[in-house]
Design a protein around this motif. Structure first.
Motif, PDB file in Angstrom:
ATOM      1  N   ALA A   1       0.814  -1.215   0.000  1.00 29.07           N
ATOM      2  CA  ALA A   1       0.000   0.000   0.000  1.00 29.07           C
ATOM      3  C   ALA A   1       0.846   1.262   0.000  1.00 29.07           C
ATOM      4  CB  ALA A   1      -0.929  -0.009   1.216  1.00 29.07           C
TER       5      ALA A   1
ATOM      6  N   PHE B   1      -6.395  -0.791  -4.744  1.00 32.38           N
ATOM      7  CA  PHE B   1      -6.998  -1.109  -3.447  1.00 32.38           C
ATOM      8  C   PHE B   1      -8.351  -1.798  -3.592  1.00 32.38           C
ATOM      9  CE2 PHE B   1      -4.134   2.424  -2.290  1.00 32.38           C
ATOM     10  CZ  PHE B   1      -3.458   1.833  -1.228  1.00 32.38           C
TER      11      PHE B   1
ATOM     12  N   TYR C   1      -8.191  -3.162   0.428  1.00 30.59           N
ATOM     13  CA  TYR C   1      -8.731  -2.312   1.497  1.00 30.59           C
ATOM     14  C   TYR C   1     -10.172  -2.726   1.725  1.00 30.59           C
ATOM     15  CZ  TYR C   1     -11.054   1.629   3.718  1.00 30.59           C
ATOM     16  OH  TYR C   1     -11.828   2.399   4.548  1.00 30.59           O
TER      17      TYR C   1
ATOM     18  N   SER D   1     -13.523  -1.914   3.197  1.00 30.24           N
ATOM     19  CA  SER D   1     -14.250  -0.751   3.693  1.00 30.24           C
ATOM     20  C   SER D   1     -15.170  -1.097   4.863  1.00 30.24           C
ATOM     21  CB  SER D   1     -15.071  -0.121   2.565  1.00 30.24           C
ATOM     22  OG  SER D   1     -16.011  -1.055   2.049  1.00 30.24           O
TER      23      SER D   1
ATOM     24  N   ARG E   1      -9.664  -2.217   7.259  1.00 37.68           N
ATOM     25  CA  ARG E   1      -8.327  -2.812   7.193  1.00 37.68           C
ATOM     26  C   ARG E   1      -7.697  -2.582   5.816  1.00 37.68           C
ATOM     27  NH1 ARG E   1     -10.865  -8.132   9.557  1.00 37.68           N
ATOM     28  NH2 ARG E   1     -10.852  -7.641  11.791  1.00 37.68           N
ATOM     29  N   GLY E   2      -6.451  -2.158   5.850  1.00 39.02           N
ATOM     30  CA  GLY E   2      -5.617  -2.151   4.657  1.00 39.02           C
ATOM     31  C   GLY E   2      -4.679  -3.335   4.779  1.00 39.02           C
TER      32      GLY E   2
ATOM     33  N   SER F   1      -2.821  -6.961   8.602  1.00 38.37           N
ATOM     34  CA  SER F   1      -3.272  -5.576   8.423  1.00 38.37           C
ATOM     35  C   SER F   1      -2.616  -4.682   9.462  1.00 38.37           C
ATOM     36  CB  SER F   1      -4.805  -5.498   8.526  1.00 38.37           C
ATOM     37  OG  SER F   1      -5.256  -4.176   8.329  1.00 38.37           O
TER      38      SER F   1
ATOM     39  N   SER G   1       0.151  -0.318   6.401  1.00 39.30           N
ATOM     40  CA  SER G   1      -0.733  -0.640   5.282  1.00 39.30           C
ATOM     41  C   SER G   1      -2.104   0.001   5.443  1.00 39.30           C
ATOM     42  CB  SER G   1      -0.887  -2.159   5.160  1.00 39.30           C
ATOM     43  OG  SER G   1       0.357  -2.767   4.931  1.00 39.30           O
ATOM     44  N   THR G   2      -2.623  -0.031   6.659  1.00 39.94           N
ATOM     45  CA  THR G   2      -3.934   0.577   6.921  1.00 39.94           C
ATOM     46  C   THR G   2      -3.884   2.080   6.723  1.00 39.94           C
ATOM     47  OG1 THR G   2      -4.618  -1.191   8.422  1.00 39.94           O
ATOM     48  CG2 THR G   2      -5.671   0.952   8.708  1.00 39.94           C
TER      49      THR G   2
ATOM     50  N   ALA H   1      -3.448   3.042   2.990  1.00 43.27           N
ATOM     51  CA  ALA H   1      -4.701   2.827   2.263  1.00 43.27           C
ATOM     52  C   ALA H   1      -5.703   3.938   2.562  1.00 43.27           C
ATOM     53  CB  ALA H   1      -5.285   1.463   2.639  1.00 43.27           C
TER      54      ALA H   1
END
Length: 585
Positions: free
Chosen positions: A326, A359, A370, A372, A376-377, A392, A396-397, A400
């Motif tokens: 990400a 994503f 990702y 929604s 969490r990314g 996650s 990364s989160t 994203a």
């Protein structure tokens, strides 16, 4: 340094990835993607240090239960992540007026300021007992990644809190200006000096160009609301360095990239490469048109190329698609978006949306990266194997969320967030070890390490002697002009020529110049484009010289394109490399 630790964790996690779980979590969605702060909020922990309320962000969170996981040997939280979490919360407050996000930003910034030393530099990690890790190589007091990220958070925070809480803004200002003094000390030591690396002129006052892009962002945010001379001075020095460490063109490696490390004019990695993001932002704030042009060049040449090829981890010089994360995708998204803001050209907003579509499932694993529903990314994917790392963590989160925040704020970008690539016509890499011997005694060699010290081999290499000839059948899927190049080692004191023959026709050659210093791996273009009809051709290479180490050969269409589907419509993004023109139609 933290980035390298993250990559190590990424590789380990791939070995543990579960395909069944990946399939369930990676199901694409056609709905608009909201920004969900739930998982980031979960990663945070409220703490009190020296009587001050703060927020720390736990570093890792592993599937399937997604509990907190500490960074072994480093600590439980770091400025690297908390500073970026602060930016997410500041963005949310500015976009939505969310008072909870403003409070979270304040507590995160309190932690950032707590980690600042008296000389303006920063420590990075705290231990479980909330004491500062003062000894670790990724935590020691310095002006490194974590200090630069701290400047970004404090600079942006100052602009927000100057309106929302002037008394708190004054504290941020003091810490920011102290950090600026440390930055000045860093850049002034060698300001205006250069070194020569393999014939490239490299500024020596920056060090980590990718890292310092964060500092330039912070300076730009601060200067927007309070144009201090000392801040402008730092912007000029850092911006100049970032602008000048850029090489290439539409056809010449590294394709207008802003490189990240002053030790290599060959290596570019996606993660953390925020130079175009920062230069476009700072250029817009200061009226430095040259910086905006520099950012625009990378957006037009390298970043746009990646919209056609698909996301990569790095190029060094061969493009590697294995560890896509990400943090890399967000840098393309932010770079395009900021160039759009600086130029007002809507095509860059569209490019930002296409970049961020990674994503929502437009990637080599066809996985939604990702979620929604949970916020969490996910930690990355391998574009070669299709495996996904469903952990996650904070980085990364956060990255994203940043990408989604930016794209959702620009209607033309958001409109393409769910685009899907359905066809590509782009570069093909043929490994040298896959060629057959026609004449002489070419030798296939397995390097002790793929890493050369400033670049990376893509696999085995072939040692060619004088008059050695190798050949390979190559398949061309579309008639047209093609650009040929070779990933090869330029050796000190050794020159040569690699003749290119297609179907018994001599069509071009690669001039192998001697290195001006030490041996180095790079990408060398053939002198002339070659017309190839659709079908199978015999590509034959003959070396003239003492010795050549050949890694691979790249066959690049002079006009490349990617076809996208979006909202039931088909779009084609076409790039004419010889004319230097991109068109989304």
């Amino acid at each position: 340094m933290k980035g390298f630790k993250m990559l190590l964790a990424f590789v380990v996690a791939f070995c543990l990835a579960s395909p069944a779980y990946a399939h369930a979590a990676g199901k694409p969605s056609e709905e608009k993607t909201p920004v969900n702060l739930e998982h980031l909020n979960f990663l945070n922990e409220d703490v009190t240090i020296d009587g001050v309320d703060m927020l720390i962000t736990h570093i890792y969170s592993e599937a399937p239960d997604y509990k907190w996981v500490d960074a072994s040997g480093e600590g439980i939280a770091c400025v690297d992540d908390v500073a970026r979490a602060a930016v997410v919360y500041l963005n949310d407050y500015e976009e939505n007026g969310n008072k909870d996000s403003l409070e979270n930003a304040k507590k995160a910034l309190n932690f950032v300021m707590h980690m600042q030393a008296d000389d303006g530099e920063f420590y990075n990690f705290v231990n479980k007992d909330l004491s500062i890790n003062t000894d670790g190589p990724t935590s020691k007091k310095s002006f490194d990644w974590w200090a630069a990220r701290a400047m970004w958070a404090m600079g942006q925070g100052y602009g927000v809190f100057k309106k929302a809480d002037p008394a708190y803004a004054a504290k941020l200002k003091d810490s920011f200006l102290l950090a600026n003094q440390a930055l000045q000390k860093k850049v002034n030591e060698n300001y205006g000096e250069y070194k020569n690396v393999h014939g490239y002129r490299v500024p020596v006052w920056i060090g980590g160009f990718d890292a310092m892009s964060n500092a330039l962002l912070g300076l730009a945010y601060f200067y927007e609301v309070e144009p201090l001379a000392s801040v402008k001075n730092s912007m000029k020095k850092v911006g100049r360095g970032l602008d000048e460490f850029q090489y290439g063109s539409y056809t010449q490696y590294p394709y207008g990239a802003h490189l990240g490390w002053d030790g290599s004019p060959t290596l570019w990695h996606a993660w953390g490469s925020g130079q175009s993001f920062a230069l476009a932002k700072a250029g817009r704030v200061l009226g430095e048109k040259k910086w905006v042009k520099s950012a625009q060049q990378e957006a037009d040449q390298l970043f746009s190329h990646l919209l056609v090829t698909g996301m990569i981890k790095e190029m060094a010089p061969t493009m590697a698609k294995d560890e896509q994360i990400a943090y890399g995708v967000n840098m393309l998204t932010q770079g395009f978006a900021e160039v759009f803001k600086a130029t007002k050209d809507p095509k860059y907003a569209q490019y930002a949306g296409l970049a961020a579509s990674w994503f929502t499932g437009n990637n080599d694993a066809n996985a939604v990266m990702y979620d929604s529903k949970t916020g969490r990314g996910y930690d990355g994917l391998n574009g070669v194997t299709g495996k996904v790392n469903w952990n996650s963590g904070a980085e990364s989160t956060i990255e994203a969320l940043m990408a989604l925040q930016m794209v959702n704020s620009i209607p033309k970008a958001e409109k393409l967030l769910h685009a899907k690539t359905v066809k590509r016509h782009t570069a093909v890499v043929d490994e040298a070890e896959d060629f057959d011997t026609v004449l002489g005694m070419p030798e296939t060699v397995t390097p002790e390490s793929s890493w050369t010290g400033d670049a990376s081999y893509s696999g085995k290499i072939v040692r060619l002697g004088d008059s050695d000839v190798i050949s390979k059948k190559v398949t061309v899927d579309k008639s047209g002009l093609y650009l040929l190049s070779g990933a090869l080692v330029r050796e000190a004191g050794s020159a040569g020529k690699l003749d290119v023959q297609v179907d018994v026709r001599n069509v071009s050659f690669m001039k192998v110049l001697p290195s001006p210093d030490t041996n180095f791996l790079t990408l060398v273009n053939a002198e002339h484009p070659v017309y190839l009809s659709k079908g199978v051709h015999e590509l034959k290479l003959k070396f003239k010289g003492e010795e050549l180490l050949l890694d691979n050969v790249v066959l690049q269409p002079a006009v490349e394109y990617a076809m996208f589907k979006n909202e039931g419509k088909t779009m084609i993004f076409e790039r004419d490399l010889l004319k230097g023109r991109n068109l989304l139609k």
